[in-house]
Design a protein around this motif. Structure first.
Motif, PDB file in Angstrom:
ATOM      1  N   VAL A 141       0.844  -1.207   0.000  1.00  0.00           N
ATOM      2  CA  VAL A 141       0.000   0.000   0.000  1.00  0.00           C
ATOM      3  C   VAL A 141       0.879   1.256   0.000  1.00  0.00           C
ATOM      4  O   VAL A 141       0.534   2.252  -0.639  1.00  0.00           O
ATOM      5  CB  VAL A 141      -0.989   0.002   1.188  1.00  0.00           C
ATOM      6  N   GLU A 142       2.011   1.205   0.686  1.00  0.00           N
ATOM      7  CA  GLU A 142       2.939   2.342   0.657  1.00  0.00           C
ATOM      8  C   GLU A 142       3.344   2.654  -0.779  1.00  0.00           C
ATOM      9  O   GLU A 142       3.379   3.808  -1.198  1.00  0.00           O
ATOM     10  CB  GLU A 142       4.181   2.021   1.492  1.00  0.00           C
ATOM     11  N   VAL A 185     -10.736   8.045  -3.263  1.00  0.00           N
ATOM     12  CA  VAL A 185     -10.490   7.010  -4.279  1.00  0.00           C
ATOM     13  C   VAL A 185      -9.323   6.123  -3.849  1.00  0.00           C
ATOM     14  O   VAL A 185      -9.386   4.896  -3.981  1.00  0.00           O
ATOM     15  CB  VAL A 185     -10.230   7.648  -5.662  1.00  0.00           C
ATOM     16  N   ARG A 186      -8.260   6.745  -3.325  1.00  0.00           N
ATOM     17  CA  ARG A 186      -7.125   5.953  -2.857  1.00  0.00           C
ATOM     18  C   ARG A 186      -7.553   4.980  -1.762  1.00  0.00           C
ATOM     19  O   ARG A 186      -7.173   3.807  -1.784  1.00  0.00           O
ATOM     20  CB  ARG A 186      -6.000   6.860  -2.337  1.00  0.00           C
ATOM     21  N   CYS A 187      -8.367   5.453  -0.826  1.00  0.00           N
ATOM     22  CA  CYS A 187      -8.810   4.574   0.267  1.00  0.00           C
ATOM     23  C   CYS A 187      -9.711   3.459  -0.250  1.00  0.00           C
ATOM     24  O   CYS A 187      -9.669   2.339   0.276  1.00  0.00           O
ATOM     25  CB  CYS A 187      -9.493   5.384   1.364  1.00  0.00           C
ATOM     26  N   THR A 239      -8.827  -0.421   0.174  1.00  0.00           N
ATOM     27  CA  THR A 239      -9.818  -1.346   0.739  1.00  0.00           C
ATOM     28  C   THR A 239      -9.990  -2.552  -0.175  1.00  0.00           C
ATOM     29  O   THR A 239     -10.018  -3.698   0.297  1.00  0.00           O
ATOM     30  CB  THR A 239     -11.164  -0.640   0.974  1.00  0.00           C
ATOM     31  N   PHE A 240     -10.083  -2.303  -1.477  1.00  0.00           N
ATOM     32  CA  PHE A 240     -10.167  -3.406  -2.440  1.00  0.00           C
ATOM     33  C   PHE A 240      -8.927  -4.283  -2.326  1.00  0.00           C
ATOM     34  O   PHE A 240      -9.024  -5.517  -2.290  1.00  0.00           O
ATOM     35  CB  PHE A 240     -10.332  -2.866  -3.864  1.00  0.00           C
ATOM     36  N   PHE A 283     -12.036   0.326   5.372  1.00  0.00           N
ATOM     37  CA  PHE A 283     -11.893   1.645   4.752  1.00  0.00           C
ATOM     38  C   PHE A 283     -11.298   2.635   5.757  1.00  0.00           C
ATOM     39  O   PHE A 283     -10.368   3.382   5.432  1.00  0.00           O
ATOM     40  CB  PHE A 283     -13.240   2.162   4.237  1.00  0.00           C
ATOM     41  N   CYS A 284     -11.820   2.650   6.966  1.00  0.00           N
ATOM     42  CA  CYS A 284     -11.288   3.546   8.015  1.00  0.00           C
ATOM     43  C   CYS A 284      -9.836   3.199   8.325  1.00  0.00           C
ATOM     44  O   CYS A 284      -9.003   4.092   8.512  1.00  0.00           O
ATOM     45  CB  CYS A 284     -12.145   3.460   9.279  1.00  0.00           C
TER      46      CYS A 284
END
Length: 167
Positions: free
Chosen positions: A60-61, A75-77, A81-82, A125-126
């Motif tokens: 993710v980094e 959108v990034r989050c 999440t996906f 997501f959070c």
């Protein structure tokens, strides 16, 4: 004096692994309290969580570094999440082949093969938001100074701010 260097990928992986491990224990402890009113807060996880979280957050980094100027935070989050669902399913599926998968979401209404569940979409997501805005951004700011003495400020900025090295 050599300039402080960014942390290596292995060092960042370690920090991400420990962070994920801690969050997993705290989440399961909170869940146990909310569902069963257990005041002991028994949080649990698996040793596999270190690899799973460390590797996932390091990936993710990389996504963050590529996407931060190209698409909005929301959108990034959603992408993170996906990714989390894809990673959780993949690692769970592999671990299940060895009877080592530490989670089972079969009791949830919207699970898929007991490996992922849509009920966790909001928490994931959070978590993605916190992961990017707090964990990854601050970890990327950390520096390693091989010439620094333990417990002593070593940067010229620290010295300029009144931190004087005393012998």
């Amino acid at each position: 004096m050599a300039a402080a260097q960014p942390l290596t990928a292995l060092s960042r992986w370690y920090l991400y692994a420990i962070h994920g491990y801690f969050c997993e224990v705290m989440f399961t402890a909170a869940w146990e309290f909310v569902v069963n009113f257990n005041w002991k807060f028994p949080g649990v996880t698996s040793v596999w969580a270190l690899f799973i979280y460390g590797t996932s957050i390091l990936i993710v980094e990389r996504m963050y570094l590529r996407l931060r100027g190209r698409c909005p935070l929301l959108v990034r989050c959603l992408i993170y999440t996906f990714w989390t669902y894809l990673w959780e399913f993949t690692t769970g599926f592999i671990l299940r082949q060895f009877n080592a998968c530490p989670w089972d979401y079969s009791q949830f209404d919207f699970d898929f093969m007991g490996l992922i569940t849509l009920e966790y979409a909001v928490p994931w997501f959070c978590g993605a938001l916190i992961m990017e805005q707090v964990i990854i951004r601050n970890t990327l700011r950390l520096r390693f100074d091989k010439d620094a003495e333990p417990g002593e400020p070593s940067s010229p900025l620290a010295l300029a701010n009144g931190h004087v090295k005393t012998d």
